[in-house]
Motif scaffolding. Sequence first.
Motif, mmCIF file in Angstrom:
data_model
loop_
_atom_site.group_PDB
_atom_site.id
_atom_site.type_symbol
_atom_site.label_atom_id
_atom_site.label_comp_id
_atom_site.label_asym_id
_atom_site.label_seq_id
_atom_site.Cartn_x
_atom_site.Cartn_y
_atom_site.Cartn_z
ATOM 1 N N THR A 116 32.998 35.312 32.530
ATOM 2 C CA THR A 116 34.241 34.557 32.693
ATOM 3 C C THR A 116 35.349 35.432 33.269
ATOM 4 O OG1 THR A 116 35.119 35.119 30.509
ATOM 5 C CG2 THR A 116 33.690 33.168 30.655
ATOM 6 N N GLY A 117 36.329 34.765 33.859
ATOM 7 C CA GLY A 117 37.481 35.482 34.393
ATOM 8 C C GLY A 117 38.173 36.282 33.304
ATOM 9 N N ALA A 118 38.328 35.660 32.130
ATOM 10 C CA ALA A 118 39.021 36.335 31.026
ATOM 11 C C ALA A 118 38.338 37.659 30.696
ATOM 12 C CB ALA A 118 39.051 35.429 29.793
ATOM 13 N N ASN A 119 37.014 37.683 30.791
ATOM 14 C CA ASN A 119 36.322 38.928 30.456
ATOM 15 C C ASN A 119 36.593 40.016 31.487
ATOM 16 O OD1 ASN A 119 33.561 40.707 30.115
ATOM 17 N ND2 ASN A 119 34.341 39.827 28.219
ATOM 18 N N GLY A 143 52.576 34.016 34.535
ATOM 19 C CA GLY A 143 51.241 34.515 34.843
ATOM 20 C C GLY A 143 50.201 33.848 33.965
ATOM 21 N N PHE A 144 49.023 33.631 34.509
ATOM 22 C CA PHE A 144 47.893 33.146 33.700
ATOM 23 C C PHE A 144 46.704 34.057 33.942
ATOM 24 C CE2 PHE A 144 43.982 30.927 32.809
ATOM 25 C CZ PHE A 144 44.232 30.406 31.553
ATOM 26 N N HIS A 145 46.193 34.621 32.847
ATOM 27 C CA HIS A 145 45.099 35.577 33.000
ATOM 28 C C HIS A 145 43.905 35.279 32.112
ATOM 29 C CE1 HIS A 145 47.674 38.016 35.556
ATOM 30 N NE2 HIS A 145 48.637 37.853 34.679
ATOM 31 N N VAL A 242 45.449 43.564 40.481
ATOM 32 C CA VAL A 242 45.669 42.243 41.066
ATOM 33 C C VAL A 242 44.606 41.310 40.504
ATOM 34 C CG1 VAL A 242 45.677 40.847 43.161
ATOM 35 C CG2 VAL A 242 46.800 43.077 43.159
ATOM 36 N N ASP A 243 45.063 40.268 39.818
ATOM 37 C CA ASP A 243 44.160 39.251 39.291
ATOM 38 C C ASP A 243 43.934 38.231 40.408
ATOM 39 O OD1 ASP A 243 42.863 37.177 38.092
ATOM 40 O OD2 ASP A 243 44.171 37.052 36.329
ATOM 41 N N ASP A 244 42.802 38.391 41.088
ATOM 42 C CA ASP A 244 42.493 37.514 42.235
ATOM 43 C C ASP A 244 41.451 36.464 41.860
ATOM 44 O OD1 ASP A 244 43.871 37.454 44.600
ATOM 45 O OD2 ASP A 244 42.412 38.614 45.764
ATOM 46 N N ILE A 245 41.417 36.129 40.588
ATOM 47 C CA ILE A 245 40.391 35.207 40.101
ATOM 48 C C ILE A 245 40.516 33.832 40.750
ATOM 49 C CG2 ILE A 245 39.676 33.940 38.014
ATOM 50 C CD1 ILE A 245 40.112 36.635 36.489
ATOM 51 N N GLN A 246 41.767 33.356 40.881
ATOM 52 C CA GLN A 246 41.960 32.044 41.508
ATOM 53 C C GLN A 246 42.353 32.157 42.982
ATOM 54 O OE1 GLN A 246 44.410 27.900 40.664
ATOM 55 N NE2 GLN A 246 43.793 29.137 38.938
ATOM 56 N N ALA A 247 43.151 33.144 43.315
ATOM 57 C CA ALA A 247 43.689 33.248 44.676
ATOM 58 C C ALA A 247 42.718 33.938 45.634
ATOM 59 C CB ALA A 247 45.016 33.999 44.653
ATOM 60 N N ALA A 271 36.531 36.124 39.756
ATOM 61 C CA ALA A 271 35.585 35.242 39.050
ATOM 62 C C ALA A 271 35.545 33.930 39.846
ATOM 63 C CB ALA A 271 36.007 35.013 37.602
ATOM 64 N N LYS A 272 35.817 32.842 39.211
ATOM 65 C CA LYS A 272 35.837 31.504 39.834
ATOM 66 C C LYS A 272 34.886 31.346 41.039
ATOM 67 C CE LYS A 272 39.732 29.470 37.668
ATOM 68 N NZ LYS A 272 40.771 30.308 37.034
ATOM 69 N N SER A 273 35.322 31.617 42.262
ATOM 70 C CA SER A 273 34.464 31.293 43.417
ATOM 71 C C SER A 273 33.553 32.433 43.865
ATOM 72 C CB SER A 273 35.297 30.815 44.605
ATOM 73 O OG SER A 273 35.431 29.411 44.579
#
Length: 429
Positions: A116-119, A143-145, A242-247, A271-273
């Motif tokens: 998961t992204g959180a991990n 921010g959402f992480h 840089v949290d690039d999980i969504q962007a 993560a995500k994609s």
Amino acid sequence: MSTDRSAEFSIFTRRESEARSYCRGFDTVFTSASGSEMTDASGRSYIDFLAGCSSLNYGHNDPDMKQALVDHIASDGIAHGLDLHTDTKAGFLTAFEKHVLGPRGMDHRVMFTGPTGANAVEAAMKLARKVTGRTNIIAFTNGFHGVTMGALAATGNSYHRGGAGMTLNGVTRMPFDGYMGDGFDTADLLETMLDDRSSGVDAPAAIMLETVQGEGGLNAASPGWVRRVAALARKHGALLIVDDIQAGCGRTGTFFSFEEMDVQPDIVTMAKSVSGFGLPLALMLVKPEYDIFGPAEHNGTFRGNTHAFVTARVAIEKFWADYEFQKSLAVKSVALTTALQQVADMIPGAFLKGRGLMQGVDVGSGELAGEICARAFEKGLVIETSGSEDQVVKVLAPLTTPMETFRKGFEILLEATAEATRTGKIAAE
Ligand SMILES: *Cc1c(COP(=O)(O)O)cnc(C)c1O
């Protein structure tokens, strides 16, 4: 509603936890999906402008990824291999090095975390603390992480934070770019606070940010602001995460969201994609000098996902081996801005948010945004809101959406907006 349909629904209300969320806004049972469209049990089809919250940047069931995965399974390829060396992991890493990291001059190591992204965020925060011997991490408003304890401490949203049930420590909050309105550069404040040894802000292990805040309302940081934050991190001995999980994965128009900002983050979470197919896969990129976790120090049974490696490799080779796909994203971004401006023009005070294929309209209230999305769904469009008050109607269409489907989706969105604003007026009178 036919009896069949209610029978189908009752299992969810009877057995599934109240914690369920997205499904509440899209009250049907989905059965199949292809490209940018989903089909429900009654055979009705929907255009998908949510795309698994940007986990399906290449659409549903991409035929090449699907075929590779089917072949892998049919030939008894490894399904689960802990973090053993597998041909599929080699395949992904090779493609990622060749088409993504190499051409961008990034010598980062790839660390697979839990899926998961959180991990990935937990791992990034832990690593920055280990590298620096410091505790404090600077994160930003809105921010959402993720929602595990460490990631949640860095997340701004009070509803999510409230679920922690305990104090969330180790993070100092600073205002994101634009938070204080025009004419106030929040990087000035950050600089002053960090430079002043009596500001009360402990020397940070890391500064962590999203360049476009996905859940926080599509606030897009300017390249200049991100560069200043990166320079402040360096000056103060903190790592830039840089949290690039969504962007990431093309969502802002380039593979990484920071590519055209002239910064090299010390750590990037993804993560995500990444899997390309909607399969769980998360990783962090770490500059080699900071790659200091011991073997299994941050471990997990599901580090790396063998099936996801198969599809992730195809995604990279299919979409990122040359610049054609990236060029198509630039064209679509412009089309998206134009279409969203039409939506904004229908609502007094509404304005555009975001960047690339991660844009939306701040319609001023969560109620109106929710009403627009509800009406869009009735007309066959899956679309969600974002922001502190859920006031932003947010488009996260698959990056591969054909122009014609894109246009159809926007026709629905315009109709939904017209209806929702009309009812709003009647209610006000
Ligand atoms: C979704 C998201 C996360 C958390 O990922 P999960 O897989 O839901 O744990 C973290 N950061 C950002 C920017 C996200 O969009």
